[in-house]
Design a protein around this motif. Structure first.
Motif, PDB file in Angstrom:
ATOM      1  N   ALA A   1       0.837  -1.207   0.000  1.00 25.13           N
ATOM      2  CA  ALA A   1       0.000   0.000   0.000  1.00 25.13           C
ATOM      3  C   ALA A   1       0.869   1.253   0.000  1.00 25.13           C
ATOM      4  O   ALA A   1       0.573   2.227  -0.698  1.00 25.13           O
ATOM      5  N   LEU A   2       1.937   1.215   0.760  1.00 25.83           N
ATOM      6  CA  LEU A   2       2.817   2.379   0.869  1.00 25.83           C
ATOM      7  C   LEU A   2       3.516   2.657  -0.456  1.00 25.83           C
ATOM      8  O   LEU A   2       3.599   3.811  -0.901  1.00 25.83           O
ATOM      9  N   THR A   3       4.013   1.616  -1.104  1.00 26.35           N
ATOM     10  CA  THR A   3       4.776   1.810  -2.336  1.00 26.35           C
ATOM     11  C   THR A   3       3.881   1.988  -3.558  1.00 26.35           C
ATOM     12  O   THR A   3       4.395   2.205  -4.666  1.00 26.35           O
ATOM     13  N   ASP A   4       2.574   1.901  -3.389  1.00 28.28           N
ATOM     14  CA  ASP A   4       1.662   2.250  -4.483  1.00 28.28           C
ATOM     15  C   ASP A   4       1.763   3.730  -4.816  1.00 28.28           C
ATOM     16  O   ASP A   4       1.427   4.145  -5.916  1.00 28.28           O
ATOM     17  N   SER A   5       2.191   4.512  -3.831  1.00 27.56           N
ATOM     18  CA  SER A   5       2.361   5.951  -4.043  1.00 27.56           C
ATOM     19  C   SER A   5       3.689   6.216  -4.748  1.00 27.56           C
ATOM     20  O   SER A   5       4.738   5.754  -4.308  1.00 27.56           O
ATOM     21  N   THR A   6       3.632   6.957  -5.839  1.00 24.25           N
ATOM     22  CA  THR A   6       4.860   7.259  -6.580  1.00 24.25           C
ATOM     23  C   THR A   6       5.759   8.233  -5.830  1.00 24.25           C
ATOM     24  O   THR A   6       6.909   8.437  -6.204  1.00 24.25           O
ATOM     25  N   SER A   7       5.232   8.851  -4.754  1.00 23.33           N
ATOM     26  CA  SER A   7       6.054   9.780  -3.985  1.00 23.33           C
ATOM     27  C   SER A   7       7.016   9.060  -3.047  1.00 23.33           C
ATOM     28  O   SER A   7       7.935   9.666  -2.506  1.00 23.33           O
ATOM     29  N   VAL A   8       6.803   7.762  -2.848  1.00 24.96           N
ATOM     30  CA  VAL A   8       7.669   6.969  -1.971  1.00 24.96           C
ATOM     31  C   VAL A   8       8.775   6.329  -2.802  1.00 24.96           C
ATOM     32  O   VAL A   8       8.513   5.679  -3.822  1.00 24.96           O
ATOM     33  N   ASP A   9      10.012   6.520  -2.371  1.00 27.38           N
ATOM     34  CA  ASP A   9      11.168   5.946  -3.067  1.00 27.38           C
ATOM     35  C   ASP A   9      11.451   4.563  -2.480  1.00 27.38           C
ATOM     36  O   ASP A   9      11.970   4.443  -1.369  1.00 27.38           O
ATOM     37  N   PRO A  10      11.114   3.482  -3.210  1.00 26.87           N
ATOM     38  CA  PRO A  10      11.309   2.141  -2.638  1.00 26.87           C
ATOM     39  C   PRO A  10      12.771   1.796  -2.384  1.00 26.87           C
ATOM     40  O   PRO A  10      13.078   1.037  -1.464  1.00 26.87           O
ATOM     41  N   ALA A  11      13.693   2.344  -3.188  1.00 26.69           N
ATOM     42  CA  ALA A  11      15.117   2.066  -2.976  1.00 26.69           C
ATOM     43  C   ALA A  11      15.589   2.663  -1.647  1.00 26.69           C
ATOM     44  O   ALA A  11      16.348   2.022  -0.897  1.00 26.69           O
ATOM     45  N   LYS A  12      15.144   3.862  -1.343  1.00 28.31           N
ATOM     46  CA  LYS A  12      15.499   4.491  -0.064  1.00 28.31           C
ATOM     47  C   LYS A  12      14.866   3.725   1.088  1.00 28.31           C
ATOM     48  O   LYS A  12      15.481   3.509   2.134  1.00 28.31           O
ATOM     49  N   LEU A  13      13.627   3.294   0.879  1.00 34.91           N
ATOM     50  CA  LEU A  13      12.937   2.494   1.896  1.00 34.91           C
ATOM     51  C   LEU A  13      13.703   1.205   2.160  1.00 34.91           C
ATOM     52  O   LEU A  13      13.876   0.801   3.317  1.00 34.91           O
TER      53      LEU A  13
ATOM     54  N   ARG B   1      22.787  -4.274  -5.097  1.00 32.58           N
ATOM     55  CA  ARG B   1      22.436  -3.981  -3.688  1.00 32.58           C
ATOM     56  C   ARG B   1      22.013  -5.246  -2.955  1.00 32.58           C
ATOM     57  O   ARG B   1      22.413  -5.482  -1.804  1.00 32.58           O
ATOM     58  N   LEU B   2      21.200  -6.069  -3.599  1.00 33.50           N
ATOM     59  CA  LEU B   2      20.717  -7.291  -2.954  1.00 33.50           C
ATOM     60  C   LEU B   2      21.869  -8.243  -2.631  1.00 33.50           C
ATOM     61  O   LEU B   2      21.933  -8.801  -1.534  1.00 33.50           O
TER      62      LEU B   2
ATOM     63  N   ASP C   1      14.267  -6.359   1.108  1.00 35.77           N
ATOM     64  CA  ASP C   1      14.513  -6.975  -0.198  1.00 35.77           C
ATOM     65  C   ASP C   1      13.340  -6.729  -1.144  1.00 35.77           C
ATOM     66  O   ASP C   1      13.537  -6.443  -2.326  1.00 35.77           O
ATOM     67  N   THR C   2      12.125  -6.834  -0.620  1.00 37.64           N
ATOM     68  CA  THR C   2      10.942  -6.616  -1.450  1.00 37.64           C
ATOM     69  C   THR C   2      10.878  -5.182  -1.950  1.00 37.64           C
ATOM     70  O   THR C   2      10.529  -4.933  -3.112  1.00 37.64           O
ATOM     71  N   ALA C   3      11.234  -4.239  -1.096  1.00 40.05           N
ATOM     72  CA  ALA C   3      11.224  -2.830  -1.516  1.00 40.05           C
ATOM     73  C   ALA C   3      12.202  -2.610  -2.661  1.00 40.05           C
ATOM     74  O   ALA C   3      11.908  -1.874  -3.615  1.00 40.05           O
ATOM     75  N   ASP C   4      13.372  -3.250  -2.605  1.00 35.38           N
ATOM     76  CA  ASP C   4      14.320  -3.136  -3.714  1.00 35.38           C
ATOM     77  C   ASP C   4      13.752  -3.764  -4.986  1.00 35.38           C
ATOM     78  O   ASP C   4      13.954  -3.239  -6.089  1.00 35.38           O
TER      79      ASP C   4
ATOM     80  N   LYS D   1      13.432 -16.528  -5.502  1.00 34.92           N
ATOM     81  CA  LYS D   1      12.023 -16.876  -5.284  1.00 34.92           C
ATOM     82  C   LYS D   1      11.193 -15.641  -4.926  1.00 34.92           C
ATOM     83  O   LYS D   1      10.054 -15.500  -5.357  1.00 34.92           O
ATOM     84  N   LEU D   2      11.776 -14.747  -4.144  1.00 32.81           N
ATOM     85  CA  LEU D   2      11.071 -13.523  -3.770  1.00 32.81           C
ATOM     86  C   LEU D   2      10.824 -12.675  -5.010  1.00 32.81           C
ATOM     87  O   LEU D   2       9.752 -12.070  -5.164  1.00 32.81           O
ATOM     88  N   SER D   3      11.806 -12.647  -5.902  1.00 36.94           N
ATOM     89  CA  SER D   3      11.653 -11.905  -7.150  1.00 36.94           C
ATOM     90  C   SER D   3      10.556 -12.514  -8.014  1.00 36.94           C
ATOM     91  O   SER D   3       9.715 -11.796  -8.580  1.00 36.94           O
TER      92      SER D   3
END
Length: 271
Positions: free
Chosen positions: A18-30, A169-170, A104-107, A192-194
């Motif tokens: 839900a959080l990363t559905d927003s384009t204002s959130v940087d998943p790499a930084k998260l 990074r991973l 890992d999922t955020a990346d 598998k997560l990917s």
């Protein structure tokens, strides 16, 4: 994970999505900040036990997490972790494992946004094969006497410019902080997560010679019918199989190689 931890992690995954559905959130930084929290709680055993203490209220544990992380990480990361410690966990280690999975999922979400998720899957698989075929490299990357900085520098030299930033990074994170996992096991878990990002399973296909595009298409379609979902093929060539193909999906192996048939025939004759 089982029981309470499985439910807590499922809720955390939903909040991350839900959080990363927003384009204002940087998943790499998260991902970077969640990885830092993972490292902190992995070191501070007493802290993670406090944050998973069932005798403490969820609100009190969330407030403690907010105080500890406030100013150290962004608000999104702090809120995610606070939500996680509100939940009940079967063990304190499960909480750390859960935060690491979210990192890992955020990346991987960052790769998905960039359109490079398929590349990340393939690069993780190829790197795992390189490690398996080079005992010297595996030894260097798993040497407990070598510091995190030295391992990260080695990986940067190996991967820089040859893989996507997410893959680098991973892999660097896994090697620098294995947290008791084998390198092969960690790479397999990341693959598998990917694959799960696209609701598909991963099949490791080994053949004596490279498969043609038509053969790959037929094999993928057949496996998709068998498993009821899309199957991503990771292809490996090994002349030792002589002919045919071997397919491994998780712990299940479908072996149709000539080498396997010869081996079974030999066992029957000698038995």
């Amino acid at each position: 994970m089982n029981g309470a931890s499985r439910e807590a992690l499922a809720s955390a995954r939903e909040r991350l999505e839900a959080l990363t559905d927003s384009t204002s959130v940087d998943p790499a930084k998260l991902a970077e900040e969640l990885a830092a929290v993972t490292s902190l709680l992995d070191r501070e055993v007493s802290l993670r036990r406090v944050l998973t203490d069932p005798a403490q209220s969820g609100t009190r544990k969330a407030e403690l997490a907010q105080r500890l992380l406030g100013g150290q990480v962004g608000g999104e990361t702090s809120d995610l972790v606070s939500g996680m410690v509100r939940s009940r966990w079967s063990s304190s280690r499960d909480l750390v494992d859960g935060i690491e999975e979210l990192a890992d999922t955020a990346d991987l979400i960052a790769a998905e946004r960039a359109g490079t998720l398929d590349d990340v899957e393939d690069e993780l698989f190829r790197f795992s094969r390189i490690v398996s075929s080079s005992p010297e490299l595996r030894s260097a990357l798993t040497d407990q006497r070598a510091g995190e900085a030295a391992k990260a520098e080695l990986l940067n030299r190996l991967l820089n410019g040859r893989t996507s930033p997410v893959t680098e990074r991973l892999v660097v994170r896994l090697v620098a902080q294995p947290r008791g996992r084998s390198l092969e096991g960690g790479l397999d878990a990341l693959t598998k997560l990917s694959a799960a990002r696209r609701n598909r399973v991963v099949a490791v296909v080994t053949s004596a010679v490279p498969l043609s595009d038509q053969q790959k298409e037929r094999l993928g379609a057949g496996l998709a019918r068998l498993y009821g979902r899309q199957v991503h093929l990771n292809l490996d060539v090994d002349p030792a199989v002589l002919g045919g193909v071997s397919v491994r999906i998780g712990d299940e192996v479908i072996n149709g190689t000539v080498a396997d048939r010869l081996d079974r025939a030999t066992r029957r004759m000698t038995g």
